[in-house]
Motif scaffolding. Structure first.
Motif, PDB file in Angstrom:
ATOM      1  N   LEU A  26       0.848  -1.202   0.000  1.00  0.00           N
ATOM      2  CA  LEU A  26       0.000   0.000   0.000  1.00  0.00           C
ATOM      3  C   LEU A  26       0.884   1.253   0.000  1.00  0.00           C
ATOM      4  O   LEU A  26       2.111   1.161   0.089  1.00  0.00           O
ATOM      5  N   ASP A  64      -1.581   1.092  -6.583  1.00  0.00           N
ATOM      6  CA  ASP A  64      -1.372   2.456  -7.062  1.00  0.00           C
ATOM      7  C   ASP A  64      -0.074   3.073  -6.501  1.00  0.00           C
ATOM      8  O   ASP A  64       1.034   2.651  -6.872  1.00  0.00           O
ATOM      9  N   SER A 114      -2.123   8.160  -8.132  1.00  0.00           N
ATOM     10  CA  SER A 114      -0.921   8.397  -7.321  1.00  0.00           C
ATOM     11  C   SER A 114       0.346   7.857  -7.973  1.00  0.00           C
ATOM     12  O   SER A 114       1.451   8.228  -7.591  1.00  0.00           O
ATOM     13  N   THR A 143     -11.525   1.668  -2.603  1.00  0.00           N
ATOM     14  CA  THR A 143     -10.145   2.160  -2.464  1.00  0.00           C
ATOM     15  C   THR A 143      -9.207   1.340  -3.362  1.00  0.00           C
ATOM     16  O   THR A 143      -9.585   0.293  -3.904  1.00  0.00           O
ATOM     17  N   GLY A 152      -0.323   5.973   9.242  1.00  0.00           N
ATOM     18  CA  GLY A 152      -0.754   6.945   8.232  1.00  0.00           C
ATOM     19  C   GLY A 152      -2.127   7.521   8.533  1.00  0.00           C
ATOM     20  O   GLY A 152      -2.491   7.707   9.684  1.00  0.00           O
ATOM     21  N   ARG A 153      -2.907   7.753   7.472  1.00  0.00           N
ATOM     22  CA  ARG A 153      -4.211   8.399   7.623  1.00  0.00           C
ATOM     23  C   ARG A 153      -5.190   7.505   8.388  1.00  0.00           C
ATOM     24  O   ARG A 153      -5.313   6.314   8.080  1.00  0.00           O
TER      25      ARG A 153
HETATM   26  N1  LIG Z   1      -1.984   8.385   3.902  1.00  0.00           N
HETATM   27  C1  LIG Z   1      -2.248   7.081   3.948  1.00  0.00           C
HETATM   28  N2  LIG Z   1      -2.313   6.448   5.126  1.00  0.00           N
HETATM   29  C2  LIG Z   1      -2.578   5.146   5.190  1.00  0.00           C
HETATM   30  N3  LIG Z   1      -2.794   4.367   4.144  1.00  0.00           N
HETATM   31  C3  LIG Z   1      -2.754   4.918   2.947  1.00  0.00           C
HETATM   32  C4  LIG Z   1      -2.487   6.313   2.784  1.00  0.00           C
HETATM   33  N4  LIG Z   1      -2.531   6.600   1.461  1.00  0.00           N
HETATM   34  C5  LIG Z   1      -2.801   5.453   0.864  1.00  0.00           C
HETATM   35  N5  LIG Z   1      -2.945   4.420   1.710  1.00  0.00           N
HETATM   36  C6  LIG Z   1      -3.220   3.023   1.380  1.00  0.00           C
HETATM   37  O1  LIG Z   1      -2.565   2.718   0.165  1.00  0.00           O
HETATM   38  C7  LIG Z   1      -3.517   2.396  -0.875  1.00  0.00           C
HETATM   39  C8  LIG Z   1      -3.048   3.017  -2.170  1.00  0.00           C
HETATM   40  O2  LIG Z   1      -2.982   4.401  -1.953  1.00  0.00           O
HETATM   41  P1  LIG Z   1      -2.889   5.553  -3.051  1.00  0.00           P
HETATM   42  O3  LIG Z   1      -2.202   6.710  -2.441  1.00  0.00           O
HETATM   43  O4  LIG Z   1      -2.350   4.988  -4.276  1.00  0.00           O
HETATM   44  O5  LIG Z   1      -4.375   5.939  -3.304  1.00  0.00           O
HETATM   45  P2  LIG Z   1      -5.272   7.056  -2.734  1.00  0.00           P
HETATM   46  O6  LIG Z   1      -5.893   7.559  -3.941  1.00  0.00           O
HETATM   47  O7  LIG Z   1      -4.620   8.033  -1.827  1.00  0.00           O
HETATM   48  O8  LIG Z   1      -6.132   6.147  -1.826  1.00  0.00           O
HETATM   49  P3  LIG Z   1      -7.530   5.474  -2.219  1.00  0.00           P
HETATM   50  O9  LIG Z   1      -7.777   5.860  -3.627  1.00  0.00           O
HETATM   51  O10 LIG Z   1      -7.357   4.013  -2.084  1.00  0.00           O
HETATM   52  O11 LIG Z   1      -8.433   6.064  -1.208  1.00  0.00           O
HETATM   53  C9  LIG Z   1      -4.836   2.938  -0.352  1.00  0.00           C
HETATM   54  O12 LIG Z   1      -5.946   2.226  -0.861  1.00  0.00           O
HETATM   55  C10 LIG Z   1      -4.695   2.756   1.139  1.00  0.00           C
HETATM   56  O13 LIG Z   1      -4.969   1.429   1.525  1.00  0.00           O
END
Ligand SMILES: Nc1ncnc2c1ncn2[C@@H]1O[C@H](COP(=O)(O)OP(=O)(O)OP(=O)(O)O)[C@@H](O)[C@H]1O
Ligand SMILES: Cc1ncc(C[n+]2csc(CCO)c2C)c(N)n1
Length: 264
Positions: A37, A61, A90, A116, A144-145
């Motif tokens: 992730l 992603d 991303s 997601t 993280g978030r």
């Molecule tokens: N700031 C964060 N904190 C925790 N987990 C994260 C965070 N950003 C992304 N992830 C995890 O990594 C995956 C891929 O994230 P990515 O940044 O590519 O997509 P995103 O567009 O920010 O998230 P999503 O579209 O899945 O809501 C997400 O589906 C989530 O599980």
């Protein structure tokens, strides 16, 4: 409901920790899918162990950017994902070109805004390996978030429910384990469970979180063992507990979230 010897002997055995053991030490490790992730990867040693143990490797992603950034040019091509999936908002264009064009990694685009990237990877995994279920390890599933973290925990419950609705023989194959640099986290269902907690890679700190609502638990193998202990948010919760053994027992009347510190 104190723990009786017969209950402990007939407890369901849970092993989520073998994935962290060096290859060779992990004869019992089941084939699993690793989903990277979008969280910083700082522990290369851990990445190497879970990567080597995984049967299928997936980048969600922006997780692809994290994998790329964690490795240098001499090692990068050895860590080739089986596929990349997500809404691709991303994924860096140069990094996409590296994996897709140079290494030939398939990239699956799914634009819907109701799931997601983690969810999209799980869906694609099921589509690409029909009839074959893999337990999943989500690297970066905690930390993280906070909304993403709760989404990860929600996903654990989705898979637990789906496992109940499906052929029971496949139950273990629907398990998801959340992994971060600091924690290994998973659901422990109702009943009596004996859990593998090798202290070479885990602990000592751990917590048992009553995510299903008011719960009664009894434990064995912890520094602060409890017996018929009512736990809920707003009353009392066992956090900053510690493991005293390489196997611990949790008896619970509801599904709880068990989270263990990773030893570094
Ligand atoms: N700031 C964060 N904190 C925790 N987990 C994260 C965070 N950003 C992304 N992830 C995890 O990594 C995956 C891929 O994230 P990515 O940044 O590519 O997509 P995103 O567009 O920010 O998230 P999503 O579209 O899945 O809501 C997400 O589906 C989530 O599980
Ligand atoms: C009720 C509801 N809440 C939030 C979202 C937003 N959302 C959930 S997953 C996702 C994809 C992120 O890449 C987005 C935008 C929604 N669709 N429905």
């Amino acid at each position: 409901m104190p723990l009786r010897d017969e209950e402990i002997e007939s407890a369901t055995y849970i092993d989520r920790a073998s994935i962290l053991l060096p290859p060779g030490d992990n004869a019992t490790v089941k084939a699993f899918a690793l989903i990277v992730l979008n969280q910083p990867i700082t522990d290369l040693n851990m990445l190497d162990r879970v990567w080597s143990n995984a049967a299928v490797k997936i980048c969600a992603d922006g997780g692809t950017n994290r994998l790329h950034a964690a490795l240098d040019e001499s090692t990068r091509s050895k860590y080739k994902p089986d596929f990349i999936a997500g809404d691709l908002d991303s994924l860096n264009a140069d990094i996409r070109a590296y994996y897709e064009k140079e290494l030939g990694v398939p990239v699956y685009y799914s634009p819907d805004q109701d799931s997601t990237d983690f969810g999209k990877c799980l869906l694609k995994l099921g589509e690409l390996y029909p009839g074959e279920r893999f337990p999943v390890v989500a690297l970066g599933g905690t930390g993280g978030r906070v909304d993403q973290e709760f989404h990860s925990i929600h996903t654990l419950f989705v898979h637990e429910r789906e496992a109940k609705e499906e052929d029971t023989a496949d139950k273990k194959k629907r398990e998801i384990t959340l992994l971060s640099d600091d924690s290994l986290t998973f659901l422990v269902g109702p009943g009596t469970q004996k859990i593998y907690t090798p202290r070479s890679v885990l602990g000592p700190t751990c917590g048992i979180i009553p995510v299903s609502g008011p719960t009664v638990i009894s434990t064995l193998g912890f520094t602060w063992d409890i017996e018929d202990w009512a736990t809920s948010f707003g009353t009392q919760v066992s956090t900053s507990n510690a493991m005293e053994a390489d196997e611990v027992v949790i008896k619970s009347d509801q599904t709880v979230l068990f989270t263990l510190e990773i030893r570094r």
